[in-house]
Design an enzyme around this catalytic site. Structure first.
Site, PDB file in Angstrom:
ATOM      1  N   CYS A 100       0.783  -1.233   0.000  1.00 26.25           N
ATOM      2  CA  CYS A 100       0.000   0.000   0.000  1.00 26.25           C
ATOM      3  C   CYS A 100       0.813   1.280   0.000  1.00 26.25           C
ATOM      4  CB  CYS A 100      -0.981  -0.005   1.167  1.00 26.25           C
ATOM      5  SG  CYS A 100      -0.241  -0.389   2.762  1.00 26.25           S
ATOM      6  N   HIS A 155      -1.595   6.311   5.580  1.00 30.63           N
ATOM      7  CA  HIS A 155      -0.428   5.410   5.601  1.00 30.63           C
ATOM      8  C   HIS A 155       0.747   5.938   4.786  1.00 30.63           C
ATOM      9  CE1 HIS A 155       0.984   0.949   5.957  1.00 30.63           C
ATOM     10  NE2 HIS A 155       1.508   1.752   6.865  1.00 30.63           N
TER      11      HIS A 155
END
Length: 540
Positions: A100, A155
């Site tokens: 990710c 993130h």
């Protein structure tokens, strides 16, 4: 930029030529000043070719075969299917990395993540990876007059050296082009379980400060190791730090009790915030990055989805994602925005089954095939790691259809900039190509000719890479992918040497290495891969 309103103004007739000339000059200057002075919420910009609203819905760990319009038969995803039925479905749609953080970095910056140190999977206390001053997709659109928001999983780190959880969390999204943000700061299997709105942890009580660490903080604080028998979702590897909501996580934190959220409410909260953003900006161009957490671990969708997929919590989370898509589309319909909104649906990487929790992803999978016909998945540079669902919809502008052109999330920046005629600096978006014609399904439009695929990026140019060129696929492996994660129920192909070559037209599962049969093609692609890794950029 909004044009000034037309005013009805009565002038007395000038008495001579000099007066008339002065009046003409004054009127010209007045008009120029009005056009050059946008309101507080407006920004000067070149005239765009087109000015659609832009929404990017990025799923998390979603595989090519996880939605029914790409082949899922065990459960259905009607809202995502509707996107495809009303838009363009790409069979060679990719993210740029199989984890990710690097994909999100590349999506926002238009630059391959391996070029920037520190773009591996971000830790709980990681600093901002994208630094202020970096041209990004939101900054390009902001400068073209768009209002930009990111809602959902971030993130990508916060803060200068590390996050100041009890103070101002900057730099972050607002320093790289976003006007608004409502975030899960890391990823939900990592601490802390709080929302960040703007620069602050939402609902944080100053008398109960938040402390986040990669090491135990309080000696008697329950963890997944010390209180394993109390967990409602057991961990299988790694996720055994602080317990929150009956689930242990990576890392440790104390305090911030009033700020903590319930896992089951993530999607509902983000949909509510997205609806509010769309409604507030319905009369001006906007960009929304809806960053879903479904179906990343820990998979804990809202209770109304539990048991609905027949494949355990993983499939239930896919159904929650589909619901989110439906809610956003319904909001566009409510405000009459569907025909003026480009929606891009994609994923940050391919699927994984057991990624640290015993949640039924393996035992309840049944006949479902998350990667469709491909091998690998998350953490790998096989096709299953980066080839995912990729759909574009813009009713009345994008024709309904299907395309096998190669398109990638890394190209959204340059493509959207070209679409709205936003200048793209020479030093920006080093690997993002303008393929907006392909994304819009225009006749004879071409996507990429080749695409680099990377893993989690922790080894920079010395990591694992794939290179798709037409129907050929070169893989360069230097370390084993996946760690302890169970990526799929099928064993991964294990090339015996550093480089292997596959013909995707005949072997989409990358099972048969044909490098010995095609030595010239193998050498050609090795040379091309090495050039991409060392040249510094691929955008012309």
């Amino acid at each position: 930029m909004a044009f000034p309103s037309v005013r009805s103004t009565r002038f007395s007739r000038p008495h001579n030529a000099a007066s008339r000339n002065r009046l003409v000059v004054a009127l010209v200057l007045l008009g120029a000043c009005e056009l050059a002075a946008p309101g507080a919420d407006e920004r000067a910009t070149p005239a765009p070719r087109e000015r659609p609203n832009i929404i990017v819905i990025m799923a998390d760990d979603l595989g090519y075969g996880d939605v029914s319009c790409y082949g899922s038969t065990v459960f259905k995803t009607p809202s995502i299917d509707r996107l495809a039925a009303e838009g363009h479905r790409f069979t060679s749609g990719y993210c740029s990395a199989s984890t990710c953080t690097p994909t999100r970095y590349s999506f926002l910056t238009g630059t391959y993540a391996f070029r920037t140190k520190g773009t591996g999977i971000a830790p709980p206390n990681g600093p901002a990876i994208i630094r202020p001053g970096t041209p990004t997709l939101p900054s390009l659109l902001r400068d073209a007059g768009y209002r930009a928001a990111v809602i959902g999983k971030w993130h990508l780190g916060l803060g200068d050296k590390e996050p100041d959880w009890n103070g101002t969390l900057a730099p972050g999204p607002l320093e790289i082009g976003f006007d608004e943000c409502f975030l899960l700061p890391t990823t939900n299997d990592r601490v802390p379980q709080v929302y960040v709105e703007g620069h602050r942890v939402l609902n944080l009580d100053p008398s109960d400060p938040l402390t986040v660490s990669d090491k135990p903080i309080a000696p008697n604080e329950p963890t997944g190791v010390s209180h394993r028998d109390t967990l409602r979702m057991n961990w299988s590897h790694g996720h055994n730090g602080t317990i929150h909501n009956g689930i242990s996580r990576i890392g440790f934190y104390t305090g911030g009790t009033a700020a903590r959220f319930r896992d089951e409410d993530l999607a509902d909260t983000w949909v509510k915030k997205s609806k509010a953003f769309i409604a507030a900006n319905k009369d001006r161009p906007f960009f929304l990055f809806f960053a879903s957490h479904d179906n990343h671990v820990p998979r804990m969708p809202h209770e109304r989805f539990h048991g609905k997929s027949g494949t355990g919590l993983r499939g239930d989370a896919v159904l929650e994602l589909d619901w989110c898509v439906g809610e956003i589309m319904a909001t566009l319909d409510t405000h009459g925005l569907a025909t003026n909104t480009l929606v891009i649906f994609c994923s940050d990487n391919g699927p994984v089954l057991d990624d640290g929790y015993e949640d039924g992803a393996v035992t309840e999978l049944g006949g479902h095939h998350p990667t469709g016909p491909f091998s690998g998945g998350k953490y790998t540079v096989l096709e299953g790691g980066t080839r995912t669902p990729f759909i574009t919809r813009w009713p009345g502008r994008i024709p309904v259809g299907e395309s096998d052109e190669i398109v990638c999330t890394i190209d959204v920046a340059a493509s959207c900039a070209a679409l709205v005629n936003a200048p793209l600096p020479a030093h920006a978006c080093l690997d993002s190509l303008d393929i907006h014609s392909a994304l819009l399904g225009e006749p004879d439009a071409q996507g990429r000719t080749d695409l680099l695929q990377q893993d989690n990026g922790t080894k920079g140019t010395q990591g694992n890479f794939g290179l798709r060129s037409g129907d050929w696929k070169l893989i360069r492996l230097v370390n084993a992918p996946g760690g302890q994660a169970v990526i799929s129920k099928q064993p991964l192909p294990k090339p015996a040497k550093r480089h292997s070559l596959y013909s995707l037209a005949d072997d989409p599962g990358e099972r048969n290495d044909v490098s010995q049969q095609h030595p010239k093609k193998t050498a050609e692609l090795i040379q091309r891969l090495d050039a991409i890794l060392t040249d510094g950029q691929t955008r012309p």
